[in-house]
Write a protein that holds these residues in place. Structure first.
Motif, PDB file in Angstrom:
ATOM      1  N   ALA A   1     -52.794  20.834  21.030  1.00 31.06           N
ATOM      2  CA  ALA A   1     -52.210  22.149  21.311  1.00 31.06           C
ATOM      3  C   ALA A   1     -52.625  22.646  22.694  1.00 31.06           C
ATOM      4  N   ILE A   2     -53.836  22.328  23.112  1.00 32.08           N
ATOM      5  CA  ILE A   2     -54.292  22.742  24.449  1.00 32.08           C
ATOM      6  C   ILE A   2     -53.536  21.988  25.526  1.00 32.08           C
ATOM      7  N   VAL A   3     -53.259  20.702  25.268  1.00 35.12           N
ATOM      8  CA  VAL A   3     -52.550  19.899  26.272  1.00 35.12           C
ATOM      9  C   VAL A   3     -51.142  20.440  26.494  1.00 35.12           C
ATOM     10  N   VAL A   4     -50.461  20.803  25.404  1.00 32.10           N
ATOM     11  CA  VAL A   4     -49.085  21.305  25.551  1.00 32.10           C
ATOM     12  C   VAL A   4     -49.058  22.795  25.818  1.00 32.10           C
ATOM     13  N   ALA A   5     -50.246  23.416  25.883  1.00 34.93           N
ATOM     14  CA  ALA A   5     -50.366  24.850  26.191  1.00 34.93           C
ATOM     15  C   ALA A   5     -49.566  25.698  25.211  1.00 34.93           C
ATOM     16  N   SER A   6     -49.758  25.421  23.905  1.00 34.81           N
ATOM     17  CA  SER A   6     -49.069  26.189  22.872  1.00 34.81           C
ATOM     18  C   SER A   6     -50.106  26.970  22.089  1.00 34.81           C
ATOM     19  N   SER A   7     -50.146  28.266  22.327  1.00 32.30           N
ATOM     20  CA  SER A   7     -51.132  29.096  21.631  1.00 32.30           C
ATOM     21  C   SER A   7     -50.854  29.186  20.131  1.00 32.30           C
ATOM     22  N   TRP A   8     -49.571  29.137  19.762  1.00 36.31           N
ATOM     23  CA  TRP A   8     -49.230  29.224  18.329  1.00 36.31           C
ATOM     24  C   TRP A   8     -49.735  27.989  17.595  1.00 36.31           C
ATOM     25  N   GLU A   9     -49.496  26.801  18.157  1.00 37.03           N
ATOM     26  CA  GLU A   9     -49.956  25.571  17.535  1.00 37.03           C
ATOM     27  C   GLU A   9     -51.473  25.455  17.583  1.00 37.03           C
ATOM     28  N   LEU A  10     -52.092  26.153  18.522  1.00 39.49           N
ATOM     29  CA  LEU A  10     -53.543  26.111  18.614  1.00 39.49           C
ATOM     30  C   LEU A  10     -54.201  26.614  17.337  1.00 39.49           C
ATOM     31  N   PHE A  11     -53.587  27.574  16.685  1.00 39.37           N
ATOM     32  CA  PHE A  11     -54.141  28.117  15.439  1.00 39.37           C
ATOM     33  C   PHE A  11     -53.449  27.536  14.188  1.00 39.37           C
ATOM     34  N   PHE A  12     -52.151  27.288  14.303  1.00 40.63           N
ATOM     35  CA  PHE A  12     -51.408  26.854  13.118  1.00 40.63           C
ATOM     36  C   PHE A  12     -51.713  25.401  12.733  1.00 40.63           C
ATOM     37  N   ALA A  13     -51.679  24.527  13.723  1.00 46.30           N
ATOM     38  CA  ALA A  13     -51.824  23.099  13.427  1.00 46.30           C
ATOM     39  C   ALA A  13     -53.138  22.786  12.724  1.00 46.30           C
ATOM     40  N   PRO A  14     -54.317  23.242  13.205  1.00 42.24           N
ATOM     41  CA  PRO A  14     -55.552  22.945  12.463  1.00 42.24           C
ATOM     42  C   PRO A  14     -55.588  23.617  11.095  1.00 42.24           C
ATOM     43  N   ALA A  15     -54.947  24.811  10.998  1.00 39.36           N
ATOM     44  CA  ALA A  15     -55.024  25.558   9.740  1.00 39.36           C
ATOM     45  C   ALA A  15     -54.310  24.845   8.600  1.00 39.36           C
ATOM     46  N   VAL A  16     -53.235  24.113   8.902  1.00 38.33           N
ATOM     47  CA  VAL A  16     -52.496  23.459   7.817  1.00 38.33           C
ATOM     48  C   VAL A  16     -53.267  22.285   7.224  1.00 38.33           C
ATOM     49  N   LEU A  17     -54.296  21.832   7.945  1.00 37.66           N
ATOM     50  CA  LEU A  17     -55.092  20.717   7.412  1.00 37.66           C
ATOM     51  C   LEU A  17     -56.002  21.166   6.267  1.00 37.66           C
ATOM     52  N   LEU A  18     -56.404  22.427   6.317  1.00 42.68           N
ATOM     53  CA  LEU A  18     -57.354  22.916   5.311  1.00 42.68           C
ATOM     54  C   LEU A  18     -56.792  22.854   3.891  1.00 42.68           C
ATOM     55  N   PRO A  19     -55.557  23.275   3.625  1.00 42.88           N
ATOM     56  CA  PRO A  19     -55.019  23.136   2.251  1.00 42.88           C
ATOM     57  C   PRO A  19     -54.947  21.680   1.790  1.00 42.88           C
ATOM     58  N   GLY A  20     -54.586  20.765   2.725  1.00 41.39           N
ATOM     59  CA  GLY A  20     -54.540  19.354   2.330  1.00 41.39           C
ATOM     60  C   GLY A  20     -55.896  18.831   1.919  1.00 41.39           C
ATOM     61  N   TRP A  21     -56.922  19.163   2.743  1.00 45.14           N
ATOM     62  CA  TRP A  21     -58.286  18.730   2.382  1.00 45.14           C
ATOM     63  C   TRP A  21     -58.730  19.353   1.064  1.00 45.14           C
ATOM     64  N   PHE A  22     -58.393  20.635   0.866  1.00 44.99           N
ATOM     65  CA  PHE A  22     -58.793  21.324  -0.363  1.00 44.99           C
ATOM     66  C   PHE A  22     -58.123  20.700  -1.582  1.00 44.99           C
ATOM     67  N   MET A  23     -56.865  20.308  -1.469  1.00 45.48           N
ATOM     68  CA  MET A  23     -56.178  19.640  -2.586  1.00 45.48           C
ATOM     69  C   MET A  23     -56.852  18.311  -2.927  1.00 45.48           C
ATOM     70  N   GLY A  24     -57.222  17.542  -1.891  1.00 48.76           N
ATOM     71  CA  GLY A  24     -57.934  16.287  -2.145  1.00 48.76           C
ATOM     72  C   GLY A  24     -59.275  16.520  -2.812  1.00 48.76           C
ATOM     73  N   LEU A  25     -59.977  17.581  -2.362  1.00 48.67           N
ATOM     74  CA  LEU A  25     -61.270  17.899  -2.966  1.00 48.67           C
ATOM     75  C   LEU A  25     -61.111  18.299  -4.426  1.00 48.67           C
ATOM     76  N   LEU A  26     -60.081  19.087  -4.734  1.00 48.15           N
ATOM     77  CA  LEU A  26     -59.828  19.473  -6.125  1.00 48.15           C
ATOM     78  C   LEU A  26     -59.517  18.247  -6.990  1.00 48.15           C
ATOM     79  N   ALA A  27     -58.734  17.318  -6.444  1.00 48.94           N
ATOM     80  CA  ALA A  27     -58.423  16.104  -7.195  1.00 48.94           C
ATOM     81  C   ALA A  27     -59.689  15.293  -7.472  1.00 48.94           C
ATOM     82  N   ARG A  28     -60.593  15.235  -6.483  1.00 48.92           N
ATOM     83  CA  ARG A  28     -61.845  14.501  -6.678  1.00 48.92           C
ATOM     84  C   ARG A  28     -62.699  15.154  -7.765  1.00 48.92           C
TER      85      ARG A  28
END
Length: 381
Positions: free
Chosen positions: A121-148
């Motif tokens: 996100a820093i390379v493409v200079a997108s402030s929106w993706e700077l916050f959104f892109a990392p945030a969407v990873l958290l639900p995926g990790w949490f779902m995997g943790l719940l499955a475990r």
């Protein structure tokens, strides 16, 4: 899923990786947004799909490889950013790591993937993706943790159920042991005492009938039968009752101890031969005890009345009946008058009557004596 290989969890990344690569190619072919950079985008997506395949064996390594694909694609190949297929691949890699790896290791995977998307996100200079892109990873990790955690809880519940089943079985066995002890005590108190009193009374009657040998012999046989019955009952009670010291109960009368009985008789001075099946079948308990006692009484009579005359024991089994023959040769000395007939035979006949058997006993042409018993085996046993 009916086959074993379909239940293998490694099948998921082996399918998911090529699917992400195919999505990356399809995305660049169907969307004109990427323009001249389409090749760089789908090549990066294909590399990410290959990295996802590694998750079948190394989830953490696979996540690191997948996380490096977007920055490398942007810096080396000139990709304009993170495509939708790449985002799906990143979320899937983080979720898989959360399921297959311990939390401390999967957090590392989450951090590496988040840092990768932040750098992109820093390379493409997108402030929106700077916050959104990392945030969407958290639900995926949490779902995997719940499955475990769900899987771990299922294993714990299965272990707890097994422990409860074992405890329930132990409690049932303890209840059976207590019930057996109670039955043994009641049988002993209700029957053994009465039979003992009857045996004592028969002993007194036998002493009174000194001048009547025939009646005295019948009473003696009944008295001996009573004593043997008490012994048998004590042996049977010993099986039911739990020993406080943990030792097994004393063995009861059984044809499984046939060779022990023959050895004892030989040690007493009687030359006896044995002919019996190598492996006698399992007999009903009452019949087994009766057959043993009849054989014991017959051999005792040989010792008592035939002295050193050789004897033979033959046992047969046909599936419908058990046959037994005890035969001895001529006695070296003449038996006492009246001593041969009836002595011990009354008790044997009484025992055989309890199992619907038959007994034939009498002198042989060569001067010996034979006892032949037949024990039927009802189909209901």
């Amino acid at each position: 899923m009916t086959t074993t290989w379909l239940r293998d969890p490694r099948l998921i990344p082996l399918v998911f990786g090529p699917l992400v690569a195919a999505l990356a190619v399809a995305e660049t072919r169907l969307d004109d947004f990427f323009g001249p950079a389409a090749t760089a985008v789908w090549a990066t997506g294909a590399a990410m799909g290959t990295g996802l395949v590694l998750a079948a064996w190394w989830p953490l390594v696979s996540t690191i490889v997948v996380a490096l694909c977007p920055p490398v694609g942007m810096l080396v190949f000139g990709a304009p950013g993170v495509s939708g297929a790449m985002m799906i691949g990143m979320i899937g890699a983080v979720a898989w790591a959360g399921w297959r790896e311990p939390p401390r290791r999967s957090v590392v995977a989450l951090g590496v993937a988040g840092a990768s998307l932040t750098a992109a996100a820093i390379v493409v200079a997108s402030s929106w993706e700077l916050f959104f892109a990392p945030a969407v990873l958290l639900p995926g990790w949490f779902m995997g943790l719940l499955a475990r955690r769900s899987g771990e809880r299922a294993v714990e519940l299965a272990e707890l159920a097994a422990a409860l089943d074992a405890e329930r079985e132990a409690g049932a066995q303890a209840a059976v042991a207590r019930e057996r002890t109670r039955i043994a005590r009641e049988v002993h108190d209700a029957v053994a005492h009465s039979v003992s009193v009857m045996t004592l009374q028969l002993g007194g009657l036998r002493r009174i009938l000194k001048d009547r040998p025939a009646e005295q012999e019948v009473v003696a046989g009944l008295e001996r039968l009573g004593r043997q019955t008490v012994e048998d009952m004590r042996g049977l009670v010993g099986i039911l009752r739990e020993r406080a010291d943990g030792e097994p109960p004393a063995p009861i009368s059984s044809l499984t101890r046939l060779h022990e009985l023959i050895a004892d008789v030989r040690a007493a001075g009687l030359a006896v031969t044995l002919e019996a099946p190598a492996d006698l079948p399992r007999l009903p308990p009452v019949l087994d005890v009766t057959a043993y006692r009849v054989l014991q009484e017959a051999l005792t009579n040989v010792l008592r009345h035939a002295g050193e005359a050789p004897a033979s024991v033959a046992i047969g089994y046909t599936g419908q009946a058990l046959s037994m023959e005890v035969r001895n040769g001529p006695a070296p000395r003449a038996p006492a008058p009246g001593g041969r007939t009836g002595h011990g035979l009354v008790g044997m006949r009484e025992r055989l009557a309890m199992v619907n058997g038959s007994l034939r006993a009498g002198p042989e042409p060569d001067g010996g004596f034979a006892v032949r018993a037949l024990f039927p085996l009802p189909r209901t046993w």
